[in-house]
Design a protein around this motif. Structure first.
Motif, PDB file in Angstrom:
ATOM      1  N   ALA A 238       0.816  -1.212   0.000  1.00  0.00           N
ATOM      2  CA  ALA A 238       0.000   0.000   0.000  1.00  0.00           C
ATOM      3  C   ALA A 238       0.856   1.271   0.000  1.00  0.00           C
ATOM      4  CB  ALA A 238      -0.923   0.005   1.214  1.00  0.00           C
ATOM      5  N   GLU A 239       2.172   1.099   0.019  1.00  0.00           N
ATOM      6  CA  GLU A 239       3.059   2.258   0.059  1.00  0.00           C
ATOM      7  C   GLU A 239       3.357   2.731  -1.360  1.00  0.00           C
ATOM      8  OE1 GLU A 239       7.576   3.454   1.513  1.00  0.00           O
ATOM      9  OE2 GLU A 239       6.636   1.600   2.212  1.00  0.00           O
ATOM     10  N   THR A 240       3.032   3.988  -1.660  1.00  0.00           N
ATOM     11  CA  THR A 240       3.263   4.543  -2.989  1.00  0.00           C
ATOM     12  C   THR A 240       4.305   5.655  -2.937  1.00  0.00           C
ATOM     13  OG1 THR A 240       1.381   6.041  -2.665  1.00  0.00           O
ATOM     14  CG2 THR A 240       0.975   4.016  -3.907  1.00  0.00           C
ATOM     15  N   THR A 241       5.069   5.763  -4.017  1.00  0.00           N
ATOM     16  CA  THR A 241       6.093   6.797  -4.136  1.00  0.00           C
ATOM     17  C   THR A 241       5.909   7.534  -5.446  1.00  0.00           C
ATOM     18  OG1 THR A 241       7.693   5.482  -2.870  1.00  0.00           O
ATOM     19  CG2 THR A 241       8.562   7.278  -4.224  1.00  0.00           C
ATOM     20  N   ILE A 242       5.795   8.850  -5.374  1.00  0.00           N
ATOM     21  CA  ILE A 242       5.726   9.681  -6.571  1.00  0.00           C
ATOM     22  C   ILE A 242       7.131  10.228  -6.805  1.00  0.00           C
ATOM     23  CG2 ILE A 242       4.706  11.710  -7.654  1.00  0.00           C
ATOM     24  CD1 ILE A 242       2.262  11.329  -5.867  1.00  0.00           C
ATOM     25  N   ALA A 243       7.782   9.747  -7.853  1.00  0.00           N
ATOM     26  CA  ALA A 243       9.167  10.129  -8.136  1.00  0.00           C
ATOM     27  C   ALA A 243       9.209  11.076  -9.331  1.00  0.00           C
ATOM     28  CB  ALA A 243      10.017   8.891  -8.401  1.00  0.00           C
ATOM     29  N   LEU A 244       8.767  12.297  -9.114  1.00  0.00           N
ATOM     30  CA  LEU A 244       8.784  13.315 -10.162  1.00  0.00           C
ATOM     31  C   LEU A 244      10.097  14.089 -10.082  1.00  0.00           C
ATOM     32  CD1 LEU A 244       5.249  15.008 -10.391  1.00  0.00           C
ATOM     33  CD2 LEU A 244       6.547  13.947 -12.241  1.00  0.00           C
ATOM     34  N   ASN A 245      10.963  13.906 -11.065  1.00  0.00           N
ATOM     35  CA  ASN A 245      12.234  14.607 -11.087  1.00  0.00           C
ATOM     36  C   ASN A 245      12.281  15.697 -12.149  1.00  0.00           C
ATOM     37  OD1 ASN A 245      13.583  12.936  -9.082  1.00  0.00           O
ATOM     38  ND2 ASN A 245      13.470  11.310 -10.612  1.00  0.00           N
TER      39      ASN A 245
END
Length: 306
Positions: free
Chosen positions: A155-162
């Motif tokens: 359930a852990e989400t990561t938004i990796a916007l670079n």
């Protein structure tokens, strides 16, 4: 930032691959997700609440499988702990998506586009195109396996916007797209590359040269550079890292080229003003046809709370 996210699905793997985007943005904002499936056939009242036996007895056996598909999505681990619900609607898919977006005050629609079609000709699915033409809110479109910027484990989400690529023509109707790109960059520590394309067509110039002045092309470039200076000042005041790129060529061609060059995670584009008769715009459509990464299309006047 996005308080209520609409996730239309036809249950295809292509569509399911984008569920993580809806979940990630909802989790970031402590928002909610509505899963929507649209059927062309007539639906019974309370279609999601009737027992399977009642459905079968009234000739709606085909709905049993659809409800199970919706329930399976709701049980997906990426939605755990989120406020998520399912909806069934009958009618034409694009029209129903737009209706729900308006009635539910949706702040973001997340949907997939089709892969290449007949004879490898790139296209946008008719549903996605129709939604983009009339959307009241930002729409995130993607076609896996394009470049990803959302990852999850359980359930852990990561938004990796670079890197965010903001394609702009400096028209006021695209101000909402600029603001949303800035908001996303600030929230995720991303760098914004602002792109403006100059495509000189014989007989047409955005600015005309006066007698004794430089040629029209030089005037167009100076105008664009001045606009970039204003944009940079606005970004600095907002605490956003922005670089400017002034390129020659058709807008969609240089947008796609630069997206590959800088390895953009997200392209942000504004749609035209529907009152002008060109709601989506040729260049936006062409970028989405060939998208190398998710594209966020932002209509005029769309506002979000960061």
């Amino acid at each position: 930032m996005f308080q209520h996210i609409l996730f239309p699905t036809d249950f295809s793997p292509l569509s399911r691959g984008l569920l993580k985007y809806a979940a990630a943005f909802a989790r970031q904002s402590n928002g909610q997700v509505t899963i929507l499936n649209v059927q062309s056939a007539s639906l019974p009242a309370q279609a999601l609440r009737l027992s399977e036996r009642a459905l079968a007895e009234n000739g709606f056996e085909w709905l049993v499988g659809i409800r199970r598909e919706l329930e399976e999505i709701l049980q997906h681990e990426v939605l755990q702990g989120l406020n998520a619900n399912a909806m069934l609607a009958e009618g034409e898919p694009a029209a129903e998506i737009l209706r729900v977006a308006r009635e539910k005050d949706i702040s973001l629609v997340v949907m997939a586009t089709q892969r290449r079609g007949f004879l490898s000709r790139p296209l946008i699915g008719s549903t996605a195109l129709a939604v983009l033409e009339e959307t009241p809110c930002p729409v995130l479109v993607a076609r896996p396996p394009s470049r990803d910027f959302v990852y999850y484990k359980g359930a852990e989400t990561t938004i990796a916007l670079n890197r965010i690529l903001l394609a702009t023509d400096f028209d006021p109707v695209t101000d909402a797209a600029k603001q949303l790109a800035f908001d996303l960059a600030k929230a995720h520590g991303a760098k914004v590359t602002a792109l403006h394309a100059i495509h000189i067509v014989l007989g047409y110039f955005p600015m005309r040269a006066k007698s004794g002045e430089d040629d029209a092309v030089a005037l167009v470039r100076r105008n664009a550079e001045a606009r970039f200076e204003a944009l940079a000042a606005e970004a600095a005041a907002a605490g956003v890292n922005v670089e400017s790129r002034l390129c020659d060529g058709r807008a969609y061609e240089v947008t796609l080229k630069l997206a590959h060059e800088i390895e953009a995670d997200l392209i942000v584009m504004g749609c035209g003003d529907r009152k002008s008769g060109q709601p989506l715009g040729h260049h936006v459509e062409r970028v989405i046809r060939e998208l190398p990464c998710p594209v966020l299309v932002v209509p005029p006047g769309a506002s979000q709370t960061a």
